[in-house]
Write a protein that holds these residues in place. Structure first.
Motif, PDB file in Angstrom:
ATOM      1  N   TYR B 147      65.070  37.123 108.266  1.00  0.00           N
ATOM      2  CA  TYR B 147      66.359  37.793 108.313  1.00  0.00           C
ATOM      3  C   TYR B 147      66.051  39.099 106.993  1.00  0.00           C
ATOM      4  N   ALA B 148      65.819  38.368 106.148  1.00  0.00           N
ATOM      5  CA  ALA B 148      65.566  39.354 104.738  1.00  0.00           C
ATOM      6  C   ALA B 148      64.487  40.092 104.901  1.00  0.00           C
ATOM      7  N   LYS B 149      62.952  38.875 105.526  1.00  0.00           N
ATOM      8  CA  LYS B 149      62.414  40.427 105.845  1.00  0.00           C
ATOM      9  C   LYS B 149      62.533  41.509 106.296  1.00  0.00           C
ATOM     10  N   ILE B 150      62.616  41.242 107.509  1.00  0.00           N
ATOM     11  CA  ILE B 150      63.520  42.621 108.689  1.00  0.00           C
ATOM     12  C   ILE B 150      64.408  43.084 108.102  1.00  0.00           C
ATOM     13  N   THR B 151      64.901  43.008 107.351  1.00  0.00           N
ATOM     14  CA  THR B 151      66.261  43.747 106.734  1.00  0.00           C
ATOM     15  C   THR B 151      65.508  44.329 105.484  1.00  0.00           C
ATOM     16  N   ASP B 152      63.686  44.099 104.893  1.00  0.00           N
ATOM     17  CA  ASP B 152      63.113  45.198 103.911  1.00  0.00           C
ATOM     18  C   ASP B 152      63.079  45.784 104.805  1.00  0.00           C
ATOM     19  N   LEU B 153      61.995  45.271 106.138  1.00  0.00           N
ATOM     20  CA  LEU B 153      60.995  46.245 106.921  1.00  0.00           C
ATOM     21  C   LEU B 153      61.682  47.315 107.601  1.00  0.00           C
ATOM     22  N   ILE B 154      63.345  47.373 108.207  1.00  0.00           N
ATOM     23  CA  ILE B 154      64.120  48.166 108.745  1.00  0.00           C
ATOM     24  C   ILE B 154      65.017  49.456 107.427  1.00  0.00           C
ATOM     25  N   GLU B 155      64.614  48.634 106.061  1.00  0.00           N
ATOM     26  CA  GLU B 155      65.027  49.521 105.253  1.00  0.00           C
ATOM     27  C   GLU B 155      64.122  51.007 105.193  1.00  0.00           C
ATOM     28  N   LYS B 156      62.745  50.311 105.131  1.00  0.00           N
ATOM     29  CA  LYS B 156      61.087  51.218 104.592  1.00  0.00           C
ATOM     30  C   LYS B 156      61.203  52.429 106.018  1.00  0.00           C
ATOM     31  N   GLU B 157      61.923  51.995 106.906  1.00  0.00           N
ATOM     32  CA  GLU B 157      62.026  52.466 108.192  1.00  0.00           C
ATOM     33  C   GLU B 157      60.875  52.211 108.874  1.00  0.00           C
ATOM     34  N   ALA B 158      60.362  50.713 108.933  1.00  0.00           N
ATOM     35  CA  ALA B 158      59.296  50.212 109.830  1.00  0.00           C
ATOM     36  C   ALA B 158      58.953  50.886 111.249  1.00  0.00           C
ATOM     37  N   SER B 159      58.119  50.960 112.360  1.00  0.00           N
ATOM     38  CA  SER B 159      57.726  50.749 113.555  1.00  0.00           C
ATOM     39  C   SER B 159      58.601  49.980 114.290  1.00  0.00           C
ATOM     40  N   ALA B 160      58.476  50.385 115.585  1.00  0.00           N
ATOM     41  CA  ALA B 160      59.117  49.262 116.409  1.00  0.00           C
ATOM     42  C   ALA B 160      57.842  48.260 116.656  1.00  0.00           C
ATOM     43  N   GLN B 161      56.776  48.328 115.783  1.00  0.00           N
ATOM     44  CA  GLN B 161      54.861  47.413 116.543  1.00  0.00           C
ATOM     45  C   GLN B 161      55.876  46.545 115.688  1.00  0.00           C
ATOM     46  N   GLU B 162      56.041  47.172 113.958  1.00  0.00           N
ATOM     47  CA  GLU B 162      56.179  46.082 112.586  1.00  0.00           C
ATOM     48  C   GLU B 162      56.755  45.042 112.690  1.00  0.00           C
ATOM     49  N   MET B 202      67.117  49.657 115.777  1.00  0.00           N
ATOM     50  CA  MET B 202      67.357  48.335 114.628  1.00  0.00           C
ATOM     51  C   MET B 202      68.286  47.393 113.981  1.00  0.00           C
ATOM     52  N   SER B 203      69.716  48.585 113.643  1.00  0.00           N
ATOM     53  CA  SER B 203      71.393  47.598 113.650  1.00  0.00           C
ATOM     54  C   SER B 203      71.017  47.124 114.700  1.00  0.00           C
ATOM     55  N   ASN B 204      70.842  46.769 115.710  1.00  0.00           N
ATOM     56  CA  ASN B 204      71.556  45.465 117.377  1.00  0.00           C
ATOM     57  C   ASN B 204      70.863  44.171 116.384  1.00  0.00           C
ATOM     58  N   VAL B 205      69.003  44.621 117.015  1.00  0.00           N
ATOM     59  CA  VAL B 205      68.175  43.750 116.216  1.00  0.00           C
ATOM     60  C   VAL B 205      68.928  43.000 115.200  1.00  0.00           C
ATOM     61  N   ARG B 206      69.371  44.009 113.949  1.00  0.00           N
ATOM     62  CA  ARG B 206      69.539  42.834 113.019  1.00  0.00           C
ATOM     63  C   ARG B 206      70.643  41.999 113.111  1.00  0.00           C
ATOM     64  N   GLN B 207      71.805  42.584 113.829  1.00  0.00           N
ATOM     65  CA  GLN B 207      73.050  41.920 113.802  1.00  0.00           C
ATOM     66  C   GLN B 207      72.128  40.639 114.611  1.00  0.00           C
ATOM     67  N   ILE B 208      71.438  40.780 116.102  1.00  0.00           N
ATOM     68  CA  ILE B 208      71.319  39.580 116.384  1.00  0.00           C
ATOM     69  C   ILE B 208      70.866  38.488 115.743  1.00  0.00           C
ATOM     70  N   ILE B 209      70.126  38.801 115.079  1.00  0.00           N
ATOM     71  CA  ILE B 209      69.368  37.969 114.111  1.00  0.00           C
ATOM     72  C   ILE B 209      70.224  37.183 113.393  1.00  0.00           C
ATOM     73  N   LEU B 210      71.570  37.286 112.479  1.00  0.00           N
ATOM     74  CA  LEU B 210      72.128  37.307 111.726  1.00  0.00           C
ATOM     75  C   LEU B 210      72.876  36.093 111.916  1.00  0.00           C
ATOM     76  N   THR B 211      73.554  36.411 113.668  1.00  0.00           N
ATOM     77  CA  THR B 211      74.209  35.625 114.128  1.00  0.00           C
ATOM     78  C   THR B 211      73.679  34.453 115.002  1.00  0.00           C
ATOM     79  N   ASN B 212      72.366  34.990 115.083  1.00  0.00           N
ATOM     80  CA  ASN B 212      71.179  33.803 116.238  1.00  0.00           C
ATOM     81  C   ASN B 212      71.611  31.978 116.169  1.00  0.00           C
TER      82      ASN B 212
END
Lengths: 395, 400
Positions: B147-162, B202-212
């Motif tokens: 989660y922390a790693k993904i949040t970081d990526l999302i904030e940096k506007e990483a691509s879907a690929q990353e 990205m928003s939904n991806v984050r939530q799904i990971i959090l609640t997984n």
């Protein structure tokens, strides 16, 4: 080879005319080739209104209007590639023949006319004709595509600006509407005799009016600049153009792009008006300005430097040219980038960031359309200087 | 002690307008035209809420929110901005940096009610006794390292690929994402995690990971499969209903409202399995006896008897603890018995309320059913006229 090639034989000798015609008829069907004849230059020129030949077999020596004169009349068509001429020469015509080539003749054939020589020259001319036609067609398509690209680039630029402008307008609209709502509340409370504020209502209301007026002025300013900046939409609108006002309009319209990135300093030399397409020149300014802001932003992400953009105008009287300089302290460009700067679709920005056509079109506008110059000097890591030179008079 | 709200915007006129608006409230309001000034103030003072513009010179809103999050993590961060196209802002919302995003120009009353609603909900969920109760039930679910790693990526506007590359390292989550992306709503038929990420956002991806972790642990619990199916149906149904009512697609940040709204139930299933089963048994018994229509929400009545805290509170607590968008928290809290005066986003709550009810009915999950508040549904989007359409739509999803 669906199109019928139109041939015109111009020679004062009936024998030559018939010989050529008959020879051609043995090699080309009426569908492939249509043949007309003229006795002399006069007749030939008279025919041009109704019969537009693709290939003319033209005798040099003719009474009254000779081959040279016909060629001179055909200059425009020859230059456009609409017609090819094959001169029919006799002995001793060398000097005149040379002159014919200077006037644009494509080929020559010597008397007595021989079958193979005639046919091969005709076939060559026909091939040439087809090539030229393709070229013309491609040219047209290119021009169309280019115009579309210019429009697209403009739309992209406007689109990029629109978000920024929306924000610029949103802020004043934000506090104007909020304050109106608040005023309504004050009024309602006053009407119903309710106790209002602890702080001074009178001062607050005065302040509200000031804020409202300030906001409305801001919106007016933005709309005015937008109107002024894009007075185009008529791509071929060439008029007296105030370069310095254009720069001011461009700065206003793009403010949101550089406002948080760099300070802009202007040093205007009160240059004269120039004869130009104002909308397009503004587009060039916009392009350079945005690139400068982006370059500074990139640099700031690395070393947090204070962004500076300086814009200077100067009149160079001996050349009757206006010089505009844009200097920024952004990331600058290396030799390789500088070389490819004006290449269409060349960009150093990430995918999705612009069309990559900005500089290429700017070059086109300045150099080709206005017969000016655009030059870039740059030092990697330190910044870039763009110089645009525009002639005052008509291009 | 009244709550302290700090407003930050580089334009004085905006600050003044906000000052006038909030003067009528009980909050203590502070106004700063520079992020740096607020940071200085925070060195020896506390605030409760931050309302900040995004585009400002020197220190922008994103940097400011990061700094405030670091210094005083409990502060509710709200973004007020007109830069509507900014990917930055969406990334901020997507990564949970801002709880709420309000557009300029704002409506005075709406702004007030949104902020008040957020504060109220936050207060309720931050109540220490609630935390105690929930802790008493069982340990809070773990947040995956991912989660922390993904949040970081999302904030940096990483691509879907990353992001996909990172997700691939956790097959459970990758599988979850694919399953959700392949539902009818998203209409995807793919085994590509990257495609799934693009589709979900990205928003939904984050939530799904959090609640997984909650979903994972509950996977083998009784009724877990049914509840998951129910949640998935509701998610799709809400999106469908939204487009029926408003002619456009559900905003991305509300995209998992349906998926998350029964999270509390699943949490209960994992931490207090016995109680959970006892409760359901009791409800089933009641149902057999009463034989009436679902006019009494039997489950809700019994839940209060069995448990110190009910699943809507548990669910919304978790979602709030994970700092999910405010809209989703409201839905989880209010979906069964919506009280309009307490709800900010009434339209979304009404939609989930209706669709969830229909879905429970369709799936035969009468134990979990609740009474439909027709008045509330009609008052907030005129929804009951779409009920049949929703039933048909959900039924069609089931047969596929």
């Amino acid at each position: 080879m669906k199109e019928t090639i139109k041939v015109l034989i111009v020679d004062d000798s009936k024998l030559i005319r018939m010989t050529i015609r008959d020879l051609l008829n043995t090699h080309f069907t009426p569908q492939e080739m249509q043949i007309e004849m003229a006795e002399d230059g006069d007749q030939a020129l008279a025919l041009f209104g109704t019969y537009e030949p693709n290939i003319i077999l033209l005798d040099i020596m003719m009474p009254k209007v000779d081959g040279i004169e016909v060629l001179m009349h055909l200059q425009e068509r020859i230059l456009k590639g609409e017609v090819q001429t094959i001169m029919i020469t006799g002995m001793g015509d060398d000097q005149t023949l040379s002159k014919c080539f200077d006037l644009g003749a494509s080929d020559f054939i010597s008397k007595p006319i021989q079958d193979v020589a005639l046919t091969s020259r005709l076939k060559g001319a026909i091939r040439q004709h087809h090539l030229i036609q393709s070229l013309n067609r491609l040219n047209q398509e290119l021009t169309l595509a280019k115009n579309q690209m210019v429009q697209a680039e403009k739309m992209a630029a406007v689109g990029q600006l629109a978000a920024g402008i929306a924000h610029e307008i949103n802020n004043p609209v934000g506090y104007i509407s909020s304050n109106i709502h608040t005023l309504k509340k004050y009024y309602q409370n006053w009407k119903s005799g309710k106790n209002q504020h602890i702080f001074d209502l009178d001062t607050d209301i005065q302040e509200i009016f000031e804020d409202l007026a300030f906001g409305v002025d801001r919106i007016k300013e933005i709309v005015d600049s937008l109107r002024s900046f894009s007075r185009i939409d008529n791509i071929s609108e060439i008029n007296q153009f105030d370069v310095e006002q254009g720069i001011r309009d461009t700065l206003n319209v793009a403010r949101h792009r550089y406002k948080y990135i760099a300070d802009v300093q202007i040093e205007f030399g009160n240059v004269p008006l120039i004869y130009a397409n104002g909308g397009k020149i503004n587009q060039v300014f916009l392009n350079i300005l945005i690139n400068a802001a982006d370059a500074i932003k990139s640099a700031q992400e690395e070393d947090g430097r204070t962004g500076q953009i300086r814009i200077e105008t100067k009149y160079i009287s001996q050349d009757e040219t206006v010089e505009i300089k844009f200097v920024d302290n952004g990331t600058g460009m290396d030799e390789e980038t500088l070389q490819r700067l004006y290449n269409p679709f060349f960009t150093t920005k990430p995918v999705g960031s612009g069309t990559g056509l900005g500089m290429s079109l700017s070059y086109d506008i300045v150099v080709h359309e206005h017969k000016g110059k655009i030059m870039a000097k740059s030092e990697l890591g330190n910044g870039t200087e763009f110089t645009v030179l525009l002639p005052v008079g008509k291009a | 002690m009244s709550k302290v709200i700090a407003f930050v915007d580089d334009e004085q006129q905006i600050l003044r307008a906000l000052k006038r608006l909030f003067f009528q409230t009980d909050y203590t309001c502070l106004f700063f035209d520079k992020g740096g000034d607020l940071i200085q103030y925070l060195e020896s003072n506390k605030i409760d809420i931050l309302v900040t513009d995004i585009r400002m010179p020197e220190m922008d809103g994103i940097a400011l929110m990061h700094a405030v999050k670091r210094m005083q993590p409990k502060v509710i961060r709200i973004a007020l901005s007109g830069y509507t196209d900014s990917r930055q802002i969406l990334a901020a919302l997507d990564s949970g940096l801002a709880r709420l995003y309000i557009y300029k120009p704002w409506d005075n009353d709406q702004l007030l009610s949104k902020i008040e609603g957020l504060i109220r909900m936050n207060d309720q969920l931050a109540d220490p006794s609630l935390l105690q109760e929930i802790n008493g039930l069982g340990s809070l679910p773990t947040i995956p390292d991912l989660y922390a790693k993904i949040t970081d990526l999302i904030e940096k506007e990483a691509s879907a690929q990353e992001v996909a590359r990172l997700v691939d390292s956790d097959p459970a989550i990758a599988g979850k994402l694919l399953r959700i992306a392949n539902t009818a709503y998203y209409g995807l038929h793919t085994g590509s995690v990257q495609q799934a990420i693009v589709m979900l956002g990205m928003s939904n991806v984050r939530q799904i990971i959090l609640t997984n972790s909650v979903f994972e642990r509950a996977a083998y619990m009784p009724y877990a499969k049914d509840l998951w199916q129910h949640a998935s149906l509701v998610n799709q149904g809400v999106a469908y209903l939204y487009s029926l009512c408003y002619g456009k697609s559900l905003p991305n940040h509300q995209g998992t409202a349906g998926l998350m709204h029964t999270l509390g139930l699943l949490f209960l299933a994992t931490v207090k399995t016995d109680l959970y089963l006892e409760l359901i048994e009791a409800v089933e018994k009641e149902l057999q006896h009463s034989q009436t229509d679902n006019n009494q929400s039997i489950f809700d009545a019994l839940e209060t008897e069995f448990l110190p805290v009910r699943h809507p509170e548990i669910g919304s607590f978790l979602l709030n603890w994970w700092e999910l968008p405010f809209d989703i928290i409201e839905v989880a809290y209010h979906y069964r018995e919506p009280k309009p005066e307490l709800i900010v986003n009434k339209e979304l709550v009404a939609m989930v309320h209706l669709v969830s009810h229909v879905a429970f009915g369709l799936l035969g999950l009468t134990q979990f059913q609740y009474a439909l508040d027709k008045e509330f549904c009609d008052a907030n989007g005129n929804l009951t006229r779409h009920q049949l359409a929703i039933e048909d739509y959900l039924a069609s999803l089931l047969t596929n």
